[in-house]
Scaffold this active site. Structure first.
Site, PDB file in Angstrom:
ATOM      1  N   GLN A  78       0.839  -1.199   0.000  1.00  0.00           N
ATOM      2  CA  GLN A  78       0.000   0.000   0.000  1.00  0.00           C
ATOM      3  C   GLN A  78       0.874   1.249   0.000  1.00  0.00           C
ATOM      4  O   GLN A  78       1.264   1.761   1.048  1.00  0.00           O
ATOM      5  CB  GLN A  78      -0.943  -0.001   1.199  1.00  0.00           C
ATOM      6  N   PHE A  79       1.133   1.781  -1.195  1.00  0.00           N
ATOM      7  CA  PHE A  79       1.973   2.966  -1.328  1.00  0.00           C
ATOM      8  C   PHE A  79       1.330   4.193  -0.692  1.00  0.00           C
ATOM      9  O   PHE A  79       2.015   5.139  -0.308  1.00  0.00           O
ATOM     10  CB  PHE A  79       2.321   3.237  -2.796  1.00  0.00           C
ATOM     11  N   THR A  80       0.009   4.183  -0.517  1.00  0.00           N
ATOM     12  CA  THR A  80      -0.669   5.357   0.037  1.00  0.00           C
ATOM     13  C   THR A  80      -0.307   5.611   1.500  1.00  0.00           C
ATOM     14  O   THR A  80      -0.608   6.687   2.020  1.00  0.00           O
ATOM     15  CB  THR A  80      -2.202   5.244  -0.105  1.00  0.00           C
TER      16      THR A  80
END
Length: 148
Positions: A78-80
């Site tokens: 999850q890059f967010t």
């Protein structure tokens, strides 16, 4: 590296309406990678998560680890988690590592957890995923390898 850990009674991840990973009990780990993360960050988080004592013992005290309960991990990239919301209303994701590096460390994290004897199910890196879970407790923690 950053991880959001949610204790789960059950969880699954789907891509295009098809389940690709499922666990019955353990942790859902949402994992984010930034530019200067290394294998040491992955090692730290894998070890910390596997041995984190947040499951109840016979006296209902949080004394048991994932290994103690023979739980599993549903690991989702999850890059967010590296989204910066200080300015404006649209998050800036410049602090997230480039996909090639992020995927490399995500895979290494999963291998390190497996090497600890914990079963790992995964999402699909870079894909749009639907994650479903029953958060037990609820227990949700945020870990950051730079804040040791």
């Amino acid at each position: 590296m950053r991880a959001v850990i949610q204790r789960a009674k059950a969880a699954s991840v789907s891509v295009n309406d098809s389940v690709i990973g499922r666990i019955e009990h353990g942790f859902v780990v949402l994992l984010g990678v930034t530019h200067d993360d290394t294998i040491e960050d992955a090692t730290y988080l894998a070890n910390k998560i596997v041995h984190l004592r947040v499951f109840e013992d016979e006296q209902q005290k949080l004394n048991l680890s994932l290994k103690d309960i023979e739980g599993s991990i549903l690991s989702v990239s999850q890059f967010t988690l590296y989204g910066d919301t200080k300015k404006g209303r649209r998050p800036n994701f410049m602090n997230a590592a480039k996909p090639e590096r992020a995927n490399e460390l995500y895979l290494q994290f999963n291998r390190l957890v497996t090497d600890e004897g914990v079963h790992v199910e995964t999402g699909a890196f870079g894909e749009m995923m639907d994650v479903q879970l029953t958060n037990s407790g609820p227990v949700t923690l945020i870990l950051d390898s730079k804040q040791r």
